[in-house]
Enzyme design. Structure first.
Site, PDB file in Angstrom:
ATOM      1  N   ASP A 379       0.838  -1.197   0.000  1.00  0.00           N
ATOM      2  CA  ASP A 379       0.000   0.000   0.000  1.00  0.00           C
ATOM      3  C   ASP A 379       0.878   1.255   0.000  1.00  0.00           C
ATOM      4  OD1 ASP A 379      -2.285   1.519   0.041  1.00  0.00           O
ATOM      5  OD2 ASP A 379      -3.113   0.597   1.852  1.00  0.00           O
ATOM      6  N   GLU A 382       3.002   4.870  -4.071  1.00  0.00           N
ATOM      7  CA  GLU A 382       3.342   5.893  -5.081  1.00  0.00           C
ATOM      8  C   GLU A 382       4.775   6.428  -4.952  1.00  0.00           C
ATOM      9  OE1 GLU A 382       0.708   6.195  -2.890  1.00  0.00           O
ATOM     10  OE2 GLU A 382      -0.693   5.209  -4.230  1.00  0.00           O
ATOM     11  N   ASP A 449      -7.882   4.751  -3.229  1.00  0.00           N
ATOM     12  CA  ASP A 449      -8.903   5.090  -2.242  1.00  0.00           C
ATOM     13  C   ASP A 449     -10.010   5.926  -2.872  1.00  0.00           C
ATOM     14  OD1 ASP A 449      -7.295   3.758  -0.481  1.00  0.00           O
ATOM     15  OD2 ASP A 449      -6.448   5.555   0.423  1.00  0.00           O
TER      16      ASP A 449
END
Length: 662
Positions: A379, A382, A449
């Site tokens: 998770d 990025e 998300d």
């Protein structure tokens, strides 16, 4: 000066050296540098391939290099034009003096390859092409947009939560274009010009290919960037997840209930803050006293176990100072040495550093894999920054402006390499971001998300289709959206049902979300502790029985439908490992000669046989579906239709329209 150099065509003009060389089937790689040499980096072009033999013809007004159906003409003044056969597909935007140009606006002095020096360093680069009238452009990764066709869009080339930059575009004119540069930048697909920009780079690097169909283009692209392996069959069914299971007993009780109901659960996912602090990468023993026994019981039920891993390292965690001392953390150029501030004072680990990747894996092996954890949820990949101020961050590989888009690929590689070295083969990891070639690291991507709205559901269809055209075939979404879905709201339950029905016809069927209201008290017996697995909030239950009997009945039937599709999905997974074809396919991917299919974005093909028409608005009782030429059967009603027309079909709450090609 134009000259042949081995298997390449080279232009030397002023300080610039430009090289064009064959790089795969019907493909050319183009590089330009103001240095005397090219850097030793292939970036996304990682695969060992047969580059092809170039045909080079020197002419009085320039030179031609040809590789299969693709050729490039470069004028003596350095202006490039690309051809598919005899047809121009791409022409540099050069509005300065060029005696060979057919169109001139020389007084503006705008050139195609524009290097602007950065004081004390590299270059800010802009590369310009003429815009093609009537062209459609697809792919480019995943952007939260309502468009399938990217023509007319300006896209940031940077990674963010729910934005995945993979700079490969598929053109309706029969070519694919890869901006082979991991720098932060942008692309503008406007009506009058196409502009690619890199904020900090040493040289220009792009790759172009041609094909008779989109499938041929994707094959050429994945030949040079890599392909996903065959996904193991044990991951093709239902995945259960929520924000967040706080204890091992919660996980086991959910799994036991699914088993008692006779529902096959392929994967159960343990989300964030099961750890003491970010950067500890292990279970908080207060709430997870025996993870090995937990995994053993889940395995006995035939369930794989996935655990969330974040790249953020809290300054109070057990590994921070060792990692700081060894140079394993991202650096800031100014201000405080902090990159992330969600529930901690954190710095992100530097995934571009191979020693840091090995360090992370060894900890996760000891604290997770050796207990029986099968899969990793990578998770915040990025990476997520408190402020996306790319000019303030620096990696071992260089300034973030020059290479930040590569971060998620290195993050994925850390776990892929570690698991392969550990003797594991049939594994799948989940990640929130990717770059060119990430697909070869056994990585499932999801769209971040996103909110629990009909708009986000509709956007998810476009995102799944475009990410597939960017080379990522394994993709999923949070069923129901990630945030702001209230478990007691009938309107949200309708959205959840429709999202679930859509997700059955995506590569991975995964139920996840942070459900409202947030009124569940924390577990921590010592609230002053302020960290660990018990203090953080959790969302409402998110299992199929959490939304009432009617919704549960619908989702149970959809899970059974997914189970029946497993042999077909397995065959699709095998195909993608051979030619790169995504599972979610635009209509034009399967029907490239049907012009109507190039304009459709609210339906798609799942593999080559199933046409899927999601319900994307509340209260929809009917919807139109376009069936291409041929015979089609509604899989729910058994009705058969002749294609080549639009039909109107009912959309009962229990299912979405799906048609099988006969």
């Amino acid at each position: 000066m134009l000259l042949k150099s081995k298997n390449a065509l080279v232009l030397k003009k002023g300080n610039e050296t430009l090289m064009i060389e064959p790089w795969g089937n019907n493909s050319l790689r183009v590089r330009s540098s103001l240095s005397s040499f090219f850097i030793d980096q292939n970036w996304g072009l990682t695969e060992k391939i047969n580059h092809g033999i170039a045909k080079i013809i020197m002419k009085s007004d320039g030179a031609v290099i040809q590789n299969g159906s693709l050729s490039a003409f470069i004028s003596n003044n350095g202006v490039l034009t690309f051809y598919k056969g005899k047809e121009v597909i791409l022409h540099e935007y050069f509005h300065s003096y060029d005696p060979a140009a057919t169109k001139q606006s020389c007084c503006t002095k705008v050139i195609a390859r524009d290097f602007k020096g950065i004081p004390g360093g590299d270059y800010k680069l802009t590369v310009r092409f003429e815009a093609n009238k009537g062209e459609k452009l697809f792919g480019m990764g995943q952007y939260p947009l309502s468009y399938l066709d990217m023509k007319g869009c300006t896209l940031e080339l940077a990674q963010r939560n729910s934005q995945i930059s993979i700079p490969f575009a598929v053109s309706s004119l029969g070519y694919g274009f890869l901006w082979n540069n991991p720098a932060v930048g942008s692309v503008n697909f406007s009506k009058n010009i196409t502009e690619w920009k890199a904020e900090c780079t040493k040289e220009m690097d792009y790759w172009i290919t041609t094909g008779e169909t989109p499938k041929e283009i994707i094959k050429n692209y994945t030949d040079v960037t890599g392909r996903a392996p065959v996904m193991p069959k044990e991951y093709l069914g239902f995945w259960q997840c929520k924000l967040r299971y706080r204890t091992q007993d919660e996980v086991l009780n959910v799994a036991r209930k699914y088993k008692a109901m006779g529902i096959k659960l392929d994967v159960i996912v343990i989300d964030f803050f099961h750890w003491p602090r970010q950067g500890d990468w292990g279970f908080d023993p207060e709430y997870w006293p025996n993870p090995k026994a937990m995994c053993r019981e889940l395995h006995e039920m035939g369930i794989k176990v996935m655990v969330s891993v974040w790249p953020s390292v809290d300054k109070k965690c057990s590994h921070f100072y060792e990692m700081l001392d060894k140079g394993y953390l991202v650096r800031t150029e100014r201000g405080t040495n902090q990159t992330y501030d969600f529930n901690g004072d954190c710095i992100t680990f530097d995934a571009t550093n191979p020693e840091a990747r090995e360090y992370i894996w060894q900890i996760c092996k000891k604290n997770y894999a050796d207990y029986g954890i099968d899969m990793f949820w990578l998770d915040n990949a990025e990476p997520d920054y408190s402020v996306y101020d790319f000019e303030n961050y620096r990696y071992q590989l260089g300034p973030a402006l020059s290479c930040s888009n590569l971060y998620p690929k290195f993050y994925s590689q850390a776990f892929y390499d570690g698991m392969m070295k550990d003797g594991r083969r049939n594994f799948v990891n989940l990640e929130r971001c990717a770059w060119v070639g990430s697909q070869k690291y056994s990585q499932v991507l999801w769209n971040g998300d996103v909110q629990s709205t009909w708009e986000c559901l509709s956007d998810s269809v476009q995102e799944g289709l475009n990410i597939g055209l960017a080379g990522i075939p394994w993709w999923t979404t949070d069923i129901g959206g990630f945030m702001y879905g209230n478990v007691k709201d009938p309107a949200f339950i309708e959205l959840l049902e429709r999202w679930f029905e859509f997700a059955v016809f995506t590569p991975i069927l995964r139920l996840h979300g942070d459900r409202d209201p947030h009124d569940i008290p924390p577990l921590d017996k010592d609230p002053e502790r302020g960290y660990g697995g018990g203090y953080l909030f959790t969302g409402q239950p998110n299992e199929i029985w959490s939304y009432g009997e009617e919704a549960q009945k619908i989702m149970e039937a959809q899970i059974k439908l997914r189970e029946s599709l497993k042999p077909y999905i397995d065959e699709c997974m095998k195909e993608t490992s051979v030619n790169g074809s995504p599972l979610m396919r635009t209509m034009f991917y399967e029907f490239p000669n049907d012009q109507k299919c190039w304009d459709i974005q609210d339906q798609y093909m799942f593999g080559s046989e199933y046409l899927v028409a999601p319900v994307l608005k509340p209260g929809m009782a009917m919807r139109d579906v376009y069936l291409p030429e041929g015979k089609w059967k509604n899989i729910h009603t058994e009705e058969e239709y002749e294609g080549g027309k639009i039909i109107s079909v009912s959309t009962p709450r229990e299912y979405i329209p799906v048609f099988k090609k006969l």
